[in-house]
Write a protein that holds these residues in place. Structure first.
Motif, PDB file in Angstrom:
ATOM      1  N   VAL A   2       0.884  -1.161   0.000  1.00 47.75           N
ATOM      2  CA  VAL A   2       0.000   0.000   0.000  1.00 47.75           C
ATOM      3  C   VAL A   2       0.920   1.208   0.000  1.00 47.75           C
ATOM      4  N   GLU A   3       0.709   2.108  -0.964  1.00 48.89           N
ATOM      5  CA  GLU A   3       1.543   3.308  -1.085  1.00 48.89           C
ATOM      6  C   GLU A   3       0.659   4.487  -1.460  1.00 48.89           C
ATOM      7  N   LEU A   4       0.918   5.624  -0.857  1.00 50.00           N
ATOM      8  CA  LEU A   4       0.207   6.843  -1.231  1.00 50.00           C
ATOM      9  C   LEU A   4       0.942   8.058  -0.692  1.00 50.00           C
ATOM     10  N   THR A   5       0.672   9.186  -1.306  1.00 53.81           N
ATOM     11  CA  THR A   5       1.125  10.481  -0.820  1.00 53.81           C
ATOM     12  C   THR A   5      -0.126  11.315  -0.647  1.00 53.81           C
ATOM     13  N   TRP A   6      -0.188  12.100   0.426  1.00 52.88           N
ATOM     14  CA  TRP A   6      -1.346  12.981   0.571  1.00 52.88           C
ATOM     15  C   TRP A   6      -0.971  14.311   1.180  1.00 52.88           C
ATOM     16  N   SER A   7      -1.722  15.327   0.744  1.00 51.29           N
ATOM     17  CA  SER A   7      -1.543  16.696   1.223  1.00 51.29           C
ATOM     18  C   SER A   7      -2.644  16.998   2.219  1.00 51.29           C
ATOM     19  N   TYR A   8      -2.298  17.735   3.244  1.00 52.39           N
ATOM     20  CA  TYR A   8      -3.244  18.065   4.300  1.00 52.39           C
ATOM     21  C   TYR A   8      -2.914  19.451   4.806  1.00 52.39           C
ATOM     22  N   SER A   9      -3.639  19.909   5.778  1.00 50.09           N
ATOM     23  CA  SER A   9      -3.432  21.231   6.362  1.00 50.09           C
ATOM     24  C   SER A   9      -3.486  22.301   5.278  1.00 50.09           C
ATOM     25  N   ASN A  10      -4.600  22.291   4.542  1.00 51.77           N
ATOM     26  CA  ASN A  10      -4.835  23.274   3.485  1.00 51.77           C
ATOM     27  C   ASN A  10      -3.828  23.141   2.346  1.00 51.77           C
ATOM     28  N   GLY A  11      -3.297  21.924   2.136  1.00 55.93           N
ATOM     29  CA  GLY A  11      -2.387  21.671   1.027  1.00 55.93           C
ATOM     30  C   GLY A  11      -0.970  22.150   1.259  1.00 55.93           C
ATOM     31  N   LEU A  12      -0.689  22.671   2.452  1.00 50.99           N
ATOM     32  CA  LEU A  12       0.642  23.206   2.725  1.00 50.99           C
ATOM     33  C   LEU A  12       1.641  22.122   3.111  1.00 50.99           C
ATOM     34  N   ASN A  13       1.153  20.978   3.537  1.00 53.62           N
ATOM     35  CA  ASN A  13       2.017  19.888   3.974  1.00 53.62           C
ATOM     36  C   ASN A  13       1.659  18.625   3.213  1.00 53.62           C
ATOM     37  N   SER A  14       2.603  17.713   3.151  1.00 50.98           N
ATOM     38  CA  SER A  14       2.289  16.406   2.570  1.00 50.98           C
ATOM     39  C   SER A  14       3.075  15.342   3.304  1.00 50.98           C
ATOM     40  N   ARG A  62       3.813  -2.852   3.974  1.00 48.42           N
ATOM     41  CA  ARG A  62       4.033  -4.128   3.290  1.00 48.42           C
ATOM     42  C   ARG A  62       3.397  -5.237   4.123  1.00 48.42           C
ATOM     43  N   PRO A  63       2.061  -5.312   4.101  1.00 47.33           N
ATOM     44  CA  PRO A  63       1.370  -6.313   4.928  1.00 47.33           C
ATOM     45  C   PRO A  63       1.481  -7.715   4.344  1.00 47.33           C
ATOM     46  N   GLY A  64       1.393  -8.685   5.197  1.00 40.86           N
ATOM     47  CA  GLY A  64       1.369 -10.068   4.745  1.00 40.86           C
ATOM     48  C   GLY A  64       0.028 -10.389   4.112  1.00 40.86           C
ATOM     49  N   THR A  65       0.051 -10.957   2.924  1.00 42.50           N
ATOM     50  CA  THR A  65      -1.164 -11.403   2.235  1.00 42.50           C
ATOM     51  C   THR A  65      -0.744 -12.329   1.107  1.00 42.50           C
ATOM     52  N   VAL A  78      -4.597 -11.977  -2.274  1.00 41.58           N
ATOM     53  CA  VAL A  78      -5.764 -11.110  -2.092  1.00 41.58           C
ATOM     54  C   VAL A  78      -5.363  -9.711  -1.642  1.00 41.58           C
ATOM     55  N   PHE A  79      -6.247  -8.763  -1.942  1.00 42.12           N
ATOM     56  CA  PHE A  79      -6.048  -7.364  -1.587  1.00 42.12           C
ATOM     57  C   PHE A  79      -5.799  -7.248  -0.080  1.00 42.12           C
ATOM     58  N   PRO A  80      -4.794  -6.473   0.314  1.00 39.81           N
ATOM     59  CA  PRO A  80      -4.405  -6.430   1.732  1.00 39.81           C
ATOM     60  C   PRO A  80      -5.252  -5.500   2.591  1.00 39.81           C
ATOM     61  N   SER A  81      -5.204  -5.755   3.872  1.00 40.36           N
ATOM     62  CA  SER A  81      -5.672  -4.822   4.896  1.00 40.36           C
ATOM     63  C   SER A  81      -4.439  -4.384   5.676  1.00 40.36           C
ATOM     64  N   VAL A  82      -4.469  -3.147   6.167  1.00 43.76           N
ATOM     65  CA  VAL A  82      -3.348  -2.595   6.930  1.00 43.76           C
ATOM     66  C   VAL A  82      -3.904  -1.953   8.189  1.00 43.76           C
ATOM     67  N   GLU A  83      -3.368  -2.327   9.341  1.00 49.13           N
ATOM     68  CA  GLU A  83      -3.755  -1.673  10.586  1.00 49.13           C
ATOM     69  C   GLU A  83      -3.201  -0.254  10.599  1.00 49.13           C
ATOM     70  N   LYS A  84      -3.699   0.562  11.508  1.00 49.38           N
ATOM     71  CA  LYS A  84      -3.273   1.960  11.585  1.00 49.38           C
ATOM     72  C   LYS A  84      -1.750   2.040  11.628  1.00 49.38           C
ATOM     73  N   THR A  85      -1.184   2.772  10.667  1.00 49.67           N
ATOM     74  CA  THR A  85       0.258   2.862  10.468  1.00 49.67           C
ATOM     75  C   THR A  85       0.668   4.329  10.361  1.00 49.67           C
ATOM     76  N   VAL A  86       1.729   4.713  11.021  1.00 52.12           N
ATOM     77  CA  VAL A  86       2.233   6.086  10.969  1.00 52.12           C
ATOM     78  C   VAL A  86       2.907   6.325   9.624  1.00 52.12           C
ATOM     79  N   CYS A  87       2.689   7.510   9.072  1.00 50.83           N
ATOM     80  CA  CYS A  87       3.283   7.901   7.795  1.00 50.83           C
ATOM     81  C   CYS A  87       4.613   8.621   8.030  1.00 50.83           C
ATOM     82  N   SER A  88       5.180   9.209   6.963  1.00 52.91           N
ATOM     83  CA  SER A  88       6.482   9.875   7.101  1.00 52.91           C
ATOM     84  C   SER A  88       6.421  11.073   8.045  1.00 52.91           C
ATOM     85  N   ASP A  89       5.292  11.769   8.099  1.00 52.72           N
ATOM     86  CA  ASP A  89       5.069  12.811   9.094  1.00 52.72           C
ATOM     87  C   ASP A  89       4.442  12.118  10.302  1.00 52.72           C
ATOM     88  N   PRO A  90       5.089  12.162  11.458  1.00 50.12           N
ATOM     89  CA  PRO A  90       4.575  11.426  12.620  1.00 50.12           C
ATOM     90  C   PRO A  90       3.205  11.890  13.113  1.00 50.12           C
TER      91      PRO A  90
END
Length: 145
Positions: A45-57, A63-66, A69-81
């Motif tokens: 699962v990979e993605l980039t997202w912008s938040y805080s009015n588009g000022l941050n991303s 890499r979940p085990g599967t 079949v399409f994976p599920s991922v538990e709550k995971t911290v992104c590059s911004d903590p």
């Protein structure tokens, strides 16, 4: 004809101005990609997202085990903590992508028809992957201030 007091007019203008400058801006997702890896027991699962009015991303990945079949991922911290995500496969064959930025929250529903089987010619390489749009926006829910 209805007249507003000076205080109520200022309040209305302030509320409108706050919404206009985007205090409740949506999250913008780009490069969303997810699925199972052929000939492997690991998904992605990979993605980039912008938040805080588009000022941050932030960049998020897991890499979940599967197996196939399409994976599920538990709550995971992104590059911004201050950000995190999860991906939950639903019983109807679709999935929910949830995103958090501090107290703000958003959910994007992936329909079952956007999760497809690939590599049909080679049965040993057949896996489920996301086949919907890679770039989209999601309405974010912000705490009341």
């Amino acid at each position: 004809m209805k007249f507003f007091s000076g205080a109520s007019l200022v309040g209305l203008l302030a509320t409108g101005l706050a919404d206009a400058i985007g205090t409740k801006a949506p999250f913008t997702i780009t490069k969303f990609n997810a699925g199972a890896t052929p000939h492997s027991s690991v998904g992605y699962v990979e993605l980039t997202w912008s938040y805080s009015n588009g000022l941050n991303s932030t960049t998020c990945s897991a890499r979940p085990g599967t197996y196939q079949v399409f994976p599920s991922v538990e709550k995971t911290v992104c590059s911004d903590p201050f950000t995190s995500f999860n991906l939950t496969k639903r019983s109807d064959g679709g999935a929910d992508l949830e995103l958090w930025y501090q107290e703000a929250y958003a959910i994007h529903t992936i329909s079952a028809d956007q999760i497809v089987w690939t590599n049909q010619q080679s049965p040993t390489g057949t896996v489920q992957v996301y086949a919907g749009p890679q770039n989209f926006t999601v309405k974010a829910n912000y705490p009341e201030t």
